[in-house]
Design a protein around this motif. Structure first.
Motif, mmCIF file in Angstrom:
data_model
loop_
_atom_site.group_PDB
_atom_site.id
_atom_site.type_symbol
_atom_site.label_atom_id
_atom_site.label_comp_id
_atom_site.label_asym_id
_atom_site.label_seq_id
_atom_site.Cartn_x
_atom_site.Cartn_y
_atom_site.Cartn_z
ATOM 1 N N UNK A 158 -0.932 23.429 4.052
ATOM 2 C CA UNK A 158 -1.653 24.707 4.044
ATOM 3 C C UNK A 158 -1.568 25.423 5.386
ATOM 4 N N UNK A 159 -1.264 24.664 6.432
ATOM 5 C CA UNK A 159 -1.105 25.246 7.771
ATOM 6 C C UNK A 159 0.357 25.445 8.134
ATOM 7 N N UNK A 205 3.010 22.398 -5.765
ATOM 8 C CA UNK A 205 3.569 21.557 -6.812
ATOM 9 C C UNK A 205 3.262 20.085 -6.650
ATOM 10 N N UNK A 206 2.478 19.727 -5.657
ATOM 11 C CA UNK A 206 2.142 18.326 -5.404
ATOM 12 C C UNK A 206 0.874 17.942 -6.161
ATOM 13 N N UNK A 207 0.587 16.649 -6.201
ATOM 14 C CA UNK A 207 -0.581 16.118 -6.906
ATOM 15 C C UNK A 207 -1.495 15.450 -5.893
ATOM 16 N N UNK A 251 0.232 15.247 2.552
ATOM 17 C CA UNK A 251 -0.468 15.924 3.658
ATOM 18 C C UNK A 251 -0.800 17.365 3.288
ATOM 19 N N UNK A 252 -1.563 17.524 2.208
ATOM 20 C CA UNK A 252 -1.910 18.848 1.705
ATOM 21 C C UNK A 252 -2.555 19.715 2.784
#
Length: 333
Positions: free
Chosen positions: A223-224, A179-181, A218-219
């Motif tokens: 993911x981790x 949901x982040x940009x 910190x996409x």
């Protein structure tokens, strides 16, 4: 209704944005992630700024000290994705009305007392003013002069209705499964359309190549399954990371707790899903009006009228085409 008009209708553009990841096409996605920043426990250490720069390899901005503030970064920008704002308000003399006056909101934060500022304070019943334990400023009992310090770690709001996404022509800006940009720097062409589109003034372009940059929450870490660097580094847990729905519940409870302690000025900013941007993915607990922190009081997604504008453009184009055709046929006759 034509398919184009249906696509450009507000219901189509904004209808499912209470779940922005689903609206972006993620059928199976994790819960929406975000930040809750509790400014009442921010100590202004700037650990979040340093952690953000180190993890994301963001260059420094140079030293911008003006001699008027301890805030050396001044504002969010292409090279400042986290900014700890220092709001230093002199507590002016309440009786004479000379100079600025701010109501004390002491939660144990550091303060300074320059000469020449004095004020009158009425302590609440039962407060002795010894050490601020009852919410009164430490200098209230003695009438010492002082400065109220409000601190807040600002960041991209990761709006539910993100205008920057609407105006980006290259797809550099995209919505993640969380949901982040995020801005993809290798796709950004430096057009700068996203800069004025942001209602918070968050996005900025670097002067060397014109590309836009901002917080990614910190996409790569998300993911981790890791916590964003700024929240990981915050020593007071002023920056809290997690599922957005849970953070909203936690924030509401915190405001109620502060109100019970007599801090009536505490309020949430950006947590309301019915506001002009559909609620923020990064919201704040403030101890004063949003304008004091440099935040817009009523942010509105700048592309909310985009569908209506295009429909009017289409109608105007059809009208001009009709007039042109009528003129042409008239000349032939």
């Amino acid at each position: 209704m034509s398919r184009l008009s249906e696509f450009l209708s507000p219901e189509s553009l904004w209808g499912r944005l209470d779940d922005p990841s689903e609206n972006a096409g993620y059928e199976d996605h994790p819960a929406r992630k975000g930040f809750f920043t509790d400014t009442s426990v921010c100590i202004g250490c700037k650990a979040c700024e340093v952690a953000c720069k180190e993890w994301n390899q963001v260059p420094d901005d140079g030293y911008l000290l003006t001699g008027m503030s301890y805030d050396n970064t001044q504002q969010l920008g292409a090279s400042t994705w986290r900014h700890v704002a220092f709001i230093e308000q002199p507590l002016g003399p309440a009786s004479s009305g000379a100079g600025p006056t701010a109501a004390p909101t002491d939660l144990g934060m550091p303060g300074s007392r320059p000469p020449g500022w004095e004020r009158e304070v009425t302590l609440p019943d039962g407060a002795d003013g010894a050490d601020g334990a009852d919410g009164a400023d430490q200098g209230a009992a003695s009438g010492d002069s002082g400065v109220r310090w409000l601190m807040s770690s600002d960041v991209c709001k990761h709006c539910t209705h993100a205008a920057c996404l609407d105006v980006c022509p290259t797809g550099s800006l995209f919505r993640t499964e969380f949901g982040t940009v995020v801005v993809q720097e290798d796709i950004c062409n430096g057009c700068g359309y996203c800069v004025p589109a942001c209602p918070y003034g968050v996005i900025d372009q670097r002067k060397d190549d014109g590309r836009a940059f901002k917080c990614t929450l910190c996409y790569d870490r998300l993911k981790e399954g890791q916590t964003p660097a700024c929240a990981q580094a915050c020593p007071t847990e002023s920056i809290q990371f997690g599922d957005l729905d849970e953070l909203r519940e936690r924030a509401t409870a915190r405001v109620e707790q502060l109100h019970e302690q007599g801090v009536d000025v505490a309020r949430l900013y950006g947590a309301d899903p019915d506001d002009g941007v559909g609620g923020d993915g990064a919201f704040f607990l403030l101890l004063d009006e949003p304008e004091v922190y440099g935040l817009p009081p009523d942010p509105v997604v700048t592309t909310r009228d985009l569908g209506s504008m295009w429909r009017h453009v289409g109608a105007g184009a059809l009208a001009l085409a009709g007039l042109g055709a009528a003129s042409f046929l008239g000349r032939r006759r």
